[in-house]
Design a protein around this motif. Structure first.
Motif, PDB file in Angstrom:
ATOM      1  N   LEU A 104      -5.844  27.032 -34.552  1.00  0.00           N
ATOM      2  CA  LEU A 104      -4.793  26.220 -35.155  1.00  0.00           C
ATOM      3  C   LEU A 104      -5.488  25.199 -36.053  1.00  0.00           C
ATOM      4  CD1 LEU A 104      -1.758  25.493 -35.237  1.00  0.00           C
ATOM      5  CD2 LEU A 104      -2.208  23.855 -33.399  1.00  0.00           C
ATOM      6  N   PRO A 105      -5.338  25.326 -37.398  1.00  0.00           N
ATOM      7  CA  PRO A 105      -6.164  24.526 -38.311  1.00  0.00           C
ATOM      8  C   PRO A 105      -5.405  23.515 -39.174  1.00  0.00           C
ATOM      9  CG  PRO A 105      -5.619  26.615 -39.337  1.00  0.00           C
ATOM     10  CD  PRO A 105      -4.791  26.503 -38.083  1.00  0.00           C
ATOM     11  N   TYR A 123      -3.542  19.946 -59.934  1.00  0.00           N
ATOM     12  CA  TYR A 123      -3.993  18.896 -59.033  1.00  0.00           C
ATOM     13  C   TYR A 123      -5.285  19.311 -58.339  1.00  0.00           C
ATOM     14  CZ  TYR A 123      -1.819  21.920 -55.506  1.00  0.00           C
ATOM     15  OH  TYR A 123      -1.488  22.989 -54.714  1.00  0.00           O
ATOM     16  N   VAL A 124      -6.002  18.314 -57.840  1.00  0.00           N
ATOM     17  CA  VAL A 124      -7.173  18.544 -56.994  1.00  0.00           C
ATOM     18  C   VAL A 124      -7.023  17.676 -55.754  1.00  0.00           C
ATOM     19  CG1 VAL A 124      -8.747  19.173 -58.869  1.00  0.00           C
ATOM     20  CG2 VAL A 124      -8.502  16.769 -58.202  1.00  0.00           C
ATOM     21  N   GLY A 125      -7.687  18.079 -54.677  1.00  0.00           N
ATOM     22  CA  GLY A 125      -7.584  17.315 -53.449  1.00  0.00           C
ATOM     23  C   GLY A 125      -8.821  17.453 -52.583  1.00  0.00           C
ATOM     24  N   ALA A 126      -8.971  16.528 -51.652  1.00  0.00           N
ATOM     25  CA  ALA A 126     -10.067  16.573 -50.688  1.00  0.00           C
ATOM     26  C   ALA A 126      -9.592  15.896 -49.419  1.00  0.00           C
ATOM     27  CB  ALA A 126     -11.317  15.876 -51.232  1.00  0.00           C
ATOM     28  N   GLY A 127     -10.104  16.367 -48.289  1.00  0.00           N
ATOM     29  CA  GLY A 127      -9.667  15.773 -47.029  1.00  0.00           C
ATOM     30  C   GLY A 127     -10.430  16.303 -45.847  1.00  0.00           C
ATOM     31  N   ILE A 128      -9.734  16.431 -44.722  1.00  0.00           N
ATOM     32  CA  ILE A 128     -10.389  16.791 -43.469  1.00  0.00           C
ATOM     33  C   ILE A 128      -9.565  17.856 -42.747  1.00  0.00           C
ATOM     34  CG2 ILE A 128      -9.223  14.962 -42.149  1.00  0.00           C
ATOM     35  CD1 ILE A 128     -11.910  14.619 -40.614  1.00  0.00           C
ATOM     36  N   ASN A 129     -10.266  18.736 -42.058  1.00  0.00           N
ATOM     37  CA  ASN A 129      -9.636  19.787 -41.260  1.00  0.00           C
ATOM     38  C   ASN A 129     -10.031  19.621 -39.798  1.00  0.00           C
ATOM     39  OD1 ASN A 129     -10.622  22.683 -39.962  1.00  0.00           O
ATOM     40  ND2 ASN A 129      -8.533  22.732 -40.757  1.00  0.00           N
ATOM     41  N   TYR A 130      -9.045  19.790 -38.920  1.00  0.00           N
ATOM     42  CA  TYR A 130      -9.310  19.861 -37.484  1.00  0.00           C
ATOM     43  C   TYR A 130      -8.812  21.211 -36.997  1.00  0.00           C
ATOM     44  CZ  TYR A 130      -8.865  19.306 -32.453  1.00  0.00           C
ATOM     45  OH  TYR A 130      -8.949  19.502 -31.102  1.00  0.00           O
ATOM     46  N   THR A 131      -9.702  22.014 -36.443  1.00  0.00           N
ATOM     47  CA  THR A 131      -9.335  23.335 -35.948  1.00  0.00           C
ATOM     48  C   THR A 131      -9.465  23.373 -34.432  1.00  0.00           C
ATOM     49  OG1 THR A 131      -9.982  24.477 -37.975  1.00  0.00           O
ATOM     50  CG2 THR A 131      -9.903  25.792 -35.972  1.00  0.00           C
TER      51      THR A 131
END
Length: 206
Positions: A104-105, A123-131
């Motif tokens: 589950l990501p 658009y462009v984006g950046a961030g964080i993933n929790y899996t």
């Protein structure tokens, strides 16, 4: 007197215009998209048991559903939360099926939209993933995966406006997901799933 009346009319018109613009921005602050995204893992892994060749462990590619909720702080800046339900993947060792797991990501990105007023809005984006990894069944229950992974996420895409509410979307994300493969003897490898997701969908803004 006439000049005073004219100035008052201009002032009231400007205020009404500003209020209408603020209301328009407020009404369009939320954007919900539904996407179909093809997940293509990088399939990099350390040598199993520390010996032999690398990249022997692979995770299957598959197409998954996404629901994405964006909030626009300004016409250009937005935050997007990417959601789905737990996805099941088969795992292979040298091409042989050795079991499966679910992941589950949820992913959170901050985006910059270059031309929000245009029909085509990149658009462009950046961030964080929790899996979150669960339901692991590898090597007949003799191997397990680390239960979670946290890593960066990069994003680029474009919206095509059909009207003030509806739009079509093309989105590409690179997400960094890694997990140790463990047995009773300890960690035998690290899998770098690191998938590339290419998604298409439709959005509704309100």
């Amino acid at each position: 007197m006439k000049k005073g009346v004219a100035a008052l009319v201009l002032l009231l018109s400007a205020a009404a215009g500003s209020q209408a613009l603020a209301q328009q921005v407020q009404e369009g602050s939320w954007l919900v998209r539904v996407r179909a995204a093809h997940l293509d893992p990088a399939n990099k892994s350390d040598p199993v048991g520390g010996v032999g060749a690398s990249d022997r462990l692979t995770v299957e590619s598959r197409t998954i559903p996404e629901i994405d909720i964006s909030y626009f702080f300004t016409p250009n800046w937005a935050a997007e939360l990417v959601l789905t339900y737990p996805q099941k993947h088969r795992v292979y060792l040298d091409g042989t099926d050795i079991g499966s797991f679910k992941h589950l990501p949820p992913t959170l990105t901050v985006q910059y939209h270059f031309a929000p007023e245009k029909t085509w809005s990149p658009y462009v984006g950046a961030g964080i993933n929790y899996t979150r990894i669960s339901s692991v069944n590898l090597l007949g229950g003799n191997a397990d995966l680390e239960s979670s992974s946290i890593g960066p996420a990069l994003q680029a895409g474009i919206d095509y406006k059909l009207n003030n509410k509806w739009s079509l979307n093309l989105d590409v994300k690179k997400i960094y997901i890694r997990s140790d493969v463990n047995t009773a003897a300890g960690t035998i490898s690290q899998v770098k799933v690191d998938p590339l997701l290419i998604g298409v969908g439709i959005g509704y803004r309100f």
